[in-house]
Design a protein around this motif. Structure first.
Motif, PDB file in Angstrom:
ATOM      1  N   SER A   7      33.410  45.981  33.362  1.00 37.50           N
ATOM      2  CA  SER A   7      34.347  45.783  34.443  1.00 37.50           C
ATOM      3  C   SER A   7      34.228  44.372  35.022  1.00 37.50           C
ATOM      4  O   SER A   7      35.232  43.783  35.412  1.00 37.50           O
ATOM      5  N   GLU A   8      33.036  43.837  35.078  1.00 44.02           N
ATOM      6  CA  GLU A   8      32.867  42.457  35.547  1.00 44.02           C
ATOM      7  C   GLU A   8      33.543  41.493  34.582  1.00 44.02           C
ATOM      8  O   GLU A   8      34.210  40.538  35.001  1.00 44.02           O
ATOM      9  N   ALA A   9      33.383  41.734  33.276  1.00 45.96           N
ATOM     10  CA  ALA A   9      34.019  40.883  32.272  1.00 45.96           C
ATOM     11  C   ALA A   9      35.536  41.005  32.377  1.00 45.96           C
ATOM     12  O   ALA A   9      36.263  40.000  32.281  1.00 45.96           O
ATOM     13  N   ALA A  10      36.003  42.220  32.617  1.00 42.24           N
ATOM     14  CA  ALA A  10      37.444  42.434  32.752  1.00 42.24           C
ATOM     15  C   ALA A  10      37.970  41.722  33.982  1.00 42.24           C
ATOM     16  O   ALA A  10      39.068  41.156  33.968  1.00 42.24           O
ATOM     17  N   LYS A  12      36.744  39.018  35.307  1.00 41.08           N
ATOM     18  CA  LYS A  12      36.777  37.577  35.024  1.00 41.08           C
ATOM     19  C   LYS A  12      38.016  37.209  34.213  1.00 41.08           C
ATOM     20  O   LYS A  12      38.670  36.202  34.470  1.00 41.08           O
ATOM     21  N   ILE A  13      38.343  38.065  33.255  1.00 42.63           N
ATOM     22  CA  ILE A  13      39.530  37.818  32.426  1.00 42.63           C
ATOM     23  C   ILE A  13      40.787  37.870  33.283  1.00 42.63           C
ATOM     24  O   ILE A  13      41.683  37.034  33.162  1.00 42.63           O
ATOM     25  N   GLU A  14      40.840  38.842  34.189  1.00 45.17           N
ATOM     26  CA  GLU A  14      41.999  38.964  35.059  1.00 45.17           C
ATOM     27  C   GLU A  14      42.134  37.765  35.976  1.00 45.17           C
ATOM     28  O   GLU A  14      43.237  37.250  36.210  1.00 45.17           O
ATOM     29  N   LYS A  15      41.003  37.297  36.525  1.00 41.76           N
ATOM     30  CA  LYS A  15      41.028  36.122  37.405  1.00 41.76           C
ATOM     31  C   LYS A  15      41.522  34.883  36.654  1.00 41.76           C
ATOM     32  O   LYS A  15      42.301  34.093  37.181  1.00 41.76           O
ATOM     33  N   ALA A  16      41.046  34.715  35.408  1.00 48.98           N
ATOM     34  CA  ALA A  16      41.469  33.565  34.603  1.00 48.98           C
ATOM     35  C   ALA A  16      42.963  33.631  34.325  1.00 48.98           C
ATOM     36  O   ALA A  16      43.664  32.614  34.385  1.00 48.98           O
TER      37      ALA A  16
END
Length: 141
Positions: A7-10, A12-16
């Protein structure tokens, strides 16, 4: 715990992705602002690069200078010697050519003189024969 990491990786992807969309939607800055930012970045990088330079001390500079001066002197002497040898070689060839042409000219002159003397002898004999024929013709009359 694996779900939390995903979820943290997801996130980060969403923020990018959101940042990318925001950047695309943002109006392009005018040319003067972009040039100003480029100059500021350039000089900031330049300042950082100048700090990384290690300057040689005086002793090292003196040694390097002496090496350069000696190298120039040695190369200059080598070029001088090669130039001198080539100049002497060309002078030798010129004197040899001059000597050869003078001897060839002298030979040609002597051959011309011999030919002239043969021609003069033949002309004198022909003239004598013509005179003798003329005298014979007069005597026959």
């Amino acid at each position: 715990m694996a779900k939390k990491e995903k979820s943290e990786a997801a996130e980060k992807i969403e923020k990018a992705a959101k940042a990318k969309k925001a950047g695309a939607a943002k109006k392009k800055e005018n040319i003067f602002v972009r040039i100003g930012k480029w100059f500021a970045k350039f000089f900031k990088d330049l300042k950082g690069d100048i700090k990384k330079i290690t300057w040689p001390n005086g002793k090292t500079v003196l040694k390097s200078t002496l090496v350069v001066i000696v190298s120039i002197a040695v190369i200059g002497l080598a070029v001088f010697l090669v130039d001198l040898a080539l100049s002497k070689g060309v002078d030798g060839l010129e004197s040899l050519a001059s000597h050869y042409s003078q001897s060839q000219t002298a030979d040609e002159e002597s051959a011309d003189k011999k030919e002239d003397s043969k021609t003069a002898d033949a002309a004198a004999k022909a003239e004598t024969a013509v005179k003798a024929d003329a005298a014979d013709a007069k005597a026959a009359e």
